[in-house]
Write a protein that holds these residues in place. Sequence first.
Motif, PDB file in Angstrom:
ATOM      1  N   LYS A   1      23.333  16.610   5.987  1.00  0.00           N
ATOM      2  CA  LYS A   1      22.064  16.787   6.699  1.00  0.00           C
ATOM      3  C   LYS A   1      21.773  18.275   6.955  1.00  0.00           C
ATOM      4  O   LYS A   1      22.521  19.132   6.506  1.00  0.00           O
TER       5      LYS A   1
ATOM      6  N   ASP B   1      14.025   7.397  13.534  1.00  0.00           N
ATOM      7  CA  ASP B   1      15.259   7.773  12.859  1.00  0.00           C
ATOM      8  C   ASP B   1      14.910   9.049  12.096  1.00  0.00           C
ATOM      9  O   ASP B   1      14.336   9.006  10.999  1.00  0.00           O
TER      10      ASP B   1
ATOM     11  N   ASN C   1      28.268  10.530  16.165  1.00  0.00           N
ATOM     12  CA  ASN C   1      27.647  10.462  14.831  1.00  0.00           C
ATOM     13  C   ASN C   1      26.238   9.872  14.943  1.00  0.00           C
ATOM     14  O   ASN C   1      25.844   9.394  16.019  1.00  0.00           O
ATOM     15  N   GLY C   2      25.512   9.905  13.845  1.00  0.00           N
ATOM     16  CA  GLY C   2      24.125   9.444  13.858  1.00  0.00           C
ATOM     17  C   GLY C   2      24.011   7.941  14.059  1.00  0.00           C
ATOM     18  O   GLY C   2      23.047   7.462  14.659  1.00  0.00           O
ATOM     19  N   THR C   3      24.994   7.206  13.579  1.00  0.00           N
ATOM     20  CA  THR C   3      24.967   5.751  13.733  1.00  0.00           C
ATOM     21  C   THR C   3      25.130   5.374  15.212  1.00  0.00           C
ATOM     22  O   THR C   3      24.397   4.513  15.723  1.00  0.00           O
TER      23      THR C   3
ATOM     24  N   SER D   1      21.212  13.118  12.950  1.00  0.00           N
ATOM     25  CA  SER D   1      22.588  13.064  12.451  1.00  0.00           C
ATOM     26  C   SER D   1      23.018  14.467  12.037  1.00  0.00           C
ATOM     27  O   SER D   1      22.212  15.232  11.501  1.00  0.00           O
TER      28      SER D   1
ATOM     29  N   THR E   1      15.817   2.971   3.512  1.00  0.00           N
ATOM     30  CA  THR E   1      16.596   3.836   4.397  1.00  0.00           C
ATOM     31  C   THR E   1      18.065   3.581   4.185  1.00  0.00           C
ATOM     32  O   THR E   1      18.457   2.651   3.461  1.00  0.00           O
TER      33      THR E   1
ATOM     34  N   TYR F   1      17.045   5.092  -1.787  1.00  0.00           N
ATOM     35  CA  TYR F   1      18.165   4.277  -1.350  1.00  0.00           C
ATOM     36  C   TYR F   1      18.077   2.934  -2.040  1.00  0.00           C
ATOM     37  O   TYR F   1      16.984   2.498  -2.405  1.00  0.00           O
TER      38      TYR F   1
ATOM     39  N   CYS G   1      17.057  11.339  11.111  1.00  0.00           N
ATOM     40  CA  CYS G   1      18.290  11.888  10.543  1.00  0.00           C
ATOM     41  C   CYS G   1      18.012  12.785   9.337  1.00  0.00           C
ATOM     42  O   CYS G   1      18.827  13.620   8.976  1.00  0.00           O
ATOM     43  N   HIS G   2      16.831  12.623   8.695  1.00  0.00           N
ATOM     44  CA  HIS G   2      16.467  13.465   7.557  1.00  0.00           C
ATOM     45  C   HIS G   2      15.569  14.633   7.948  1.00  0.00           C
ATOM     46  O   HIS G   2      15.310  15.487   7.109  1.00  0.00           O
TER      47      HIS G   2
HETATM   48  C1  LIG Z   1      22.728   9.910   7.827  1.00  0.00           C
HETATM   49  C2  LIG Z   1      21.832   8.836   8.301  1.00  0.00           C
HETATM   50  C3  LIG Z   1      22.190   7.961   9.334  1.00  0.00           C
HETATM   51  C4  LIG Z   1      23.563   7.881   9.919  1.00  0.00           C
HETATM   52  O1  LIG Z   1      24.101   9.049  10.364  1.00  0.00           O
HETATM   53  P1  LIG Z   1      25.700   9.244  10.424  1.00  0.00           P
HETATM   54  O2  LIG Z   1      25.819  10.532  11.185  1.00  0.00           O
HETATM   55  O3  LIG Z   1      26.206   9.330   9.031  1.00  0.00           O
HETATM   56  O4  LIG Z   1      26.269   8.092  11.177  1.00  0.00           O
HETATM   57  C5  LIG Z   1      21.231   7.061   9.767  1.00  0.00           C
HETATM   58  N1  LIG Z   1      20.011   6.991   9.224  1.00  0.00           N
HETATM   59  C6  LIG Z   1      19.655   7.789   8.208  1.00  0.00           C
HETATM   60  C7  LIG Z   1      18.272   7.662   7.643  1.00  0.00           C
HETATM   61  C8  LIG Z   1      20.547   8.718   7.699  1.00  0.00           C
HETATM   62  O5  LIG Z   1      20.186   9.481   6.661  1.00  0.00           O
END
Ligand SMILES: *Cc1c(COP(=O)(O)O)cnc(C)c1O
Length: 409
Positions: free
Chosen positions: A212, A183, A85-87, A207, A111, A349, A185-186
Amino acid sequence: MAKFKDGSMKRYSRSSHPNLPVIAGGVPLFDSLLPYARHAVDEDDIQALIETLRSPFLTQGPHVDEFEKALSHQCQTPFAVAVNNGTSALHAAYLAAGISPGDEVITTPFTFAATANAVLYCGAVPVFVDIDPETWTIDPIDIAAKITSKTKAVVSVDFGGLPCHYEEIRALCRQHNITLIADACHSLGAEYKGTPVGTLADITVLSFHPAKHITTGEGGAILTSSPKLAHKLKLLRHHGIEKGTRPEEPWFHEMRELGNNWRITDFQCTLGMRQLKKLDAWVNRRRNIAKRYSEAFRHLPVSIQQSPPHALSSYHLFVISLDLSQFKTDRRGVFVALQRERLGVQVHYIPVHLHPFYRQRFGFQVGAFPVAEALYESVISLPLFPGMTDNGVESVILATERVIRYYQK
Ligand SMILES: *Cc1c(COP(=O)(O)O)cnc(C)c1O
């Protein structure tokens, strides 16, 4: 009443006044909730998954490698390491960058909490800096002011899919010998000065959560151009264990780092590969919808995120910021009215430092990061995903307009 495929209904098909919001007795334009994000998995994806499920590999199999190669090709980055996962991807990236107890890591409070939480998993301290009021991403001038001898890394966030001020931040990090971690993820699919997100920082984190750009159910990845970092990331994903270091003892393996089990499964990567093929078309669709929204909302008392020069967003989110001085209600009023329109609105957020955990641990007070806090008070995320029909987009616009006009002073 005639319905479209996405659940939206034909406009004006009842006698009610179309400009009346639902809270004032108007008729909803959608017959069910339109979520703010929705993934797309088609029949071919499902067939591909079935094939992998019949193969000998459930966890680390050939598709993990293939997915990583496809990701690195897509993002023009030499190495990609896929994780669960992204975390985990953030945590692994921070460990690979050497972030350890006592270090400081500069990041944005605007965030998802995971960006900062993973700093704490490493025993380090997140140092927040405020955001640029135009781009809503971390403010390079504030970063410069917060760098100390303990600063190990800067973690930037491409909020909503918009690349942050990479040029300024990169220069700062180079000057102070600090690692830049994105980061992203977006922002898979976004570009900065013609370069895709993935090579803009020393390490880039993605992520694949269903909200996403592409999904593997749960999933994430770390991108880097450093072979050393890529190797370390692969170790960390599997307990920090290295295999094959003594050819004379074929069973031998040794644990060199304190890693974890951050493995992603082979079938998740099968899905990821298929999703990645659609990324360009999906990002295009997101950009078209965002363009239509931007045009439609131009005459309303709202503002939207502004791009730094040469940045091209991949629009994970479409967020409006209400000019509250021009409203007869607060953000809550507009939010609830949009929910009544059956729009799956969200707020991205709550600034990380305002969560009870962060307040208690670090003593943060309201007012610590005024730009992020004021923005938080005014924002609403509207539905945006590639599968929205044109009619769905127009209905979101109509519903949003009539709610805002209703509450406008
Ligand atoms: C979604 C997200 C994460 C975490 O990703 P997961 O896959 O849900 O663990 C981290 N940072 C940002 C900015 C995100 O949007």
